[in-house]
Design an enzyme around this catalytic site. Structure first.
Site, mmCIF file in Angstrom:
data_model
loop_
_atom_site.group_PDB
_atom_site.id
_atom_site.type_symbol
_atom_site.label_atom_id
_atom_site.label_comp_id
_atom_site.label_asym_id
_atom_site.label_seq_id
_atom_site.Cartn_x
_atom_site.Cartn_y
_atom_site.Cartn_z
ATOM 1 C CG HIS A 270 -1.798 1.172 1.352
ATOM 2 N ND1 HIS A 270 -3.120 1.155 0.961
ATOM 3 C CD2 HIS A 270 -1.572 2.430 1.828
ATOM 4 C CE1 HIS A 270 -3.661 2.342 1.172
ATOM 5 N NE2 HIS A 270 -2.744 3.137 1.713
ATOM 6 C CD GLU A 271 1.618 3.680 3.580
ATOM 7 O OE1 GLU A 271 1.874 4.713 2.914
ATOM 8 O OE2 GLU A 271 0.580 3.539 4.245
ATOM 9 C CG HIS A 274 0.292 6.388 -0.650
ATOM 10 N ND1 HIS A 274 -0.696 7.162 -1.215
ATOM 11 C CD2 HIS A 274 -0.309 5.676 0.347
ATOM 12 C CE1 HIS A 274 -1.844 6.949 -0.589
ATOM 13 N NE2 HIS A 274 -1.639 6.047 0.357
ATOM 14 C CD GLU A 300 -5.610 5.651 0.161
ATOM 15 O OE1 GLU A 300 -5.516 4.483 0.600
ATOM 16 O OE2 GLU A 300 -4.826 6.563 0.500
#
Length: 509
Positions: A270-271, A274, A300
């Site tokens: 997830h990170e 980003h 997001e």
């Protein structure tokens, strides 16, 4: 002899001067970002009083530069100047920031910055002590400050709408409410069908105890596999994982729980999403809106795309499970299908948003959205947050937190003063599905490439269609440029129903 008018003199070179000014402002903000990263990752606990002052000073300096009379003069000079598309976008974005910033008094900006810096350790203590009362006075002050902030910007508008626009300025609050209501209305029946399903879905593929150091090594393997640029990034741990930085330095944090290997993997992916977006922004645009991400819905969408459409897919586990086995031989008997099922199981008893499955996640967002909206409107007192939180969890998810730590203190966002942030998580998830479908429509299905650990085509598409534009386009325009369609929840809901209908043998899906 002809003379040059004052207006012509003012216009000549105004764009270049404005660009220089915004680059300085951006550098001040980026320096503050590094200090915030340091505070959450490596700063000694006793450093908070000085750090709060440092951040307050940088916040004030950036605000002074942005709201300086000269910024307004330059913007005015460019009002009727013929500009190309990129220049128009830069002026549009600076104008928006300037108009909002000049509405807010300097002393309020400094007070908000200092209060949020001091709020972080208070939130940490309250969470560790499992005691909302420790954080309550701080949260009450933050709510009051944010209401005051919103009132300065637009006293006639819904204050929550004003705050939401800080995170998503071009999709309006009505759109956010409509999407959240649609997700709630269509996911609840799907979740009920899943709850009634008798499908034998693997849930224990990652059961066991896993050493933190080995988990960190595996997190680095994940980032290596996805193509993270270590020359411009790093991996650290934080109580609440986040990513921050610029296209030259985009850092990832994650966290490790010895009983939750899967959680550290999905959090890291997830990170990465980003950071990958940040690293994909054009180098030549650094310091200007053309080198900045297009707000939080799009940001997001990148993290959720990589976490869910890639990291929770069957092909990904066919690719990555052998790598995981090298770090953890105890996974030798786990099959890729079992890993896939475990990564996508729907939990009926999870209280923690960042540990939620892909479907119930959105009900976690609805709870936060409704509570913070009521806080800002004055319909809910800060003292009533724990009870309201617990009641909504019981109503929407059928579970009730027994502690504040696993309830209303679990997220860091309110300690940052970030009211209006939460809806962008669901808005981004919706956009992720739309973007992934458009990429496959352009390039063909990615399953075989993901299975081989080849993410270059997908990342190349995202670089070209999303990352490279910075803030040139508004969110709706960027979506339409990339997908040929307006922003819609159709793709996410179709994806969710197909995926989980198959996983849980649901006849009606």
């Amino acid at each position: 002899m002809a003379t040059v008018s004052d207006s012509e003199t003012e216009t000549d070179g105004a764009y270049d001067e404005l660009l220089t000014r915004i680059e300085r402002i951006t550098n001040v903000g980026n320096a503050a970002g590094v200090l915030r990263w340091d505070q959450e990752v490596v700063m000694p606990e006793g450093g908070t009083p000085a750090r709060a002052k440092q951040l307050s000073t940088l916040s004030a300096l950036g605000h002074e530069l942005l709201t300086d009379e000269r910024t307004g003069v330059l913007l005015e000079a460019l009002e009727d100047t013929e500009l190309d598309g990129e220049e128009e976008a830069v002026v549009r974005e600076i104008r928006r920031r300037y108009d909002r910033a000049t509405s807010v008094p300097q002393d309020l900006v400094e007070e908000i910055s200092e209060t949020t810096a001091n709020a972080h350790p208070t939130w940490v203590e309250a969470k560790e002590e499992d005691d909302f009362s420790i954080f309550e006075p701080t949260l009450e002050k933050l709510v009051d400050l944010q209401k005051e902030y919103a009132n300065h910007i637009d006293p006639d508008a819904d204050p929550y709408e004003v705050l939401f626009a800080d995170y998503e300025p071009y999709l309006d609050l009505e759109t956010a409410e409509r999407v959240l209501e649609r997700l709630r209305d269509e996911l609840v029946p799907l979740l009920e069908a899943i709850d009634d399903s008798e499908a034998d879905v693997e849930t224990d593929a990652f059961a066991g105890t896993f050493d933190d150091d080995d988990q960190e090594a595996l997190a680095r393997d994940v980032l290596d596999s996805l193509g993270y640029d270590w020359d411009r990034g790093r991996l650290d741990t934080a109580p609440h994982p986040f990513s921050t930085g610029t296209q030259f330095d985009a850092r990832v944090t994650t966290r490790f729980d010895e009983n939750d290997l899967l959680g550290s993997i999905t959090s890291t992916i997830h990170e990465f999403g980003h950071a990958n977006y940040t690293l994909g922004l054009p180098d030549e645009g650094y310091g200007t809106p053309l080198g900045e991400a297009r707000d939080l819905t799009v940001h997001e969408s990148q993290s959720r795309l990589w976490e869910n459409h890639v990291g929770r897919s069957r092909p990904f586990w066919e690719h990555f499970l052998p790598i995981a086995r090298e770090r953890f031989p105890e996974l030798e008997d786990v099959s890729p299908e079992a890993a896939y099922e475990a990564a996508n199981q729907v939990y009926d008893d999870n209280l923690i948003r960042v540990e939620a499955d892909e479907l119930t996640y959105h009900l976690h967002i609805v709870v936060r959205f409704e509570i913070e909206r009521d806080l800002i409107s004055g319909d809910l007192e800060v003292s009533g947050v724990p009870e309201a939180w617990n009641d909504k969890y019981e109503e929407y998810l059928g579970i009730r937190p027994e502690t504040d730590a696993e309830g209303c203190l679990q997220d860091i966002h309110w300690s940052h003063g970030s009211f209006g942030y939460f809806p962008t998580y669901s808005l981004g998830s919706v956009l992720a599905a739309q973007l992934y479908a458009a990429a496959e429509d352009d390039l063909g299905e990615f399953d075989d490439r993901v299975r081989e650990g080849d993410f270059a085509d997908l990342n190349g598409w995202l670089r070209e269609e999303i990352h490279a534009h910075g803030k040139r386009y508004t969110t709706p325009d960027l979506v339409e440029e990339a997908t040929g369609e307006t922003y819609t929840a159709d793709y996410f809901l179709e994806y969710a129903k197909d995926k989980y209908g198959d996983l849980y043998d649901l006849e009606d899906y």
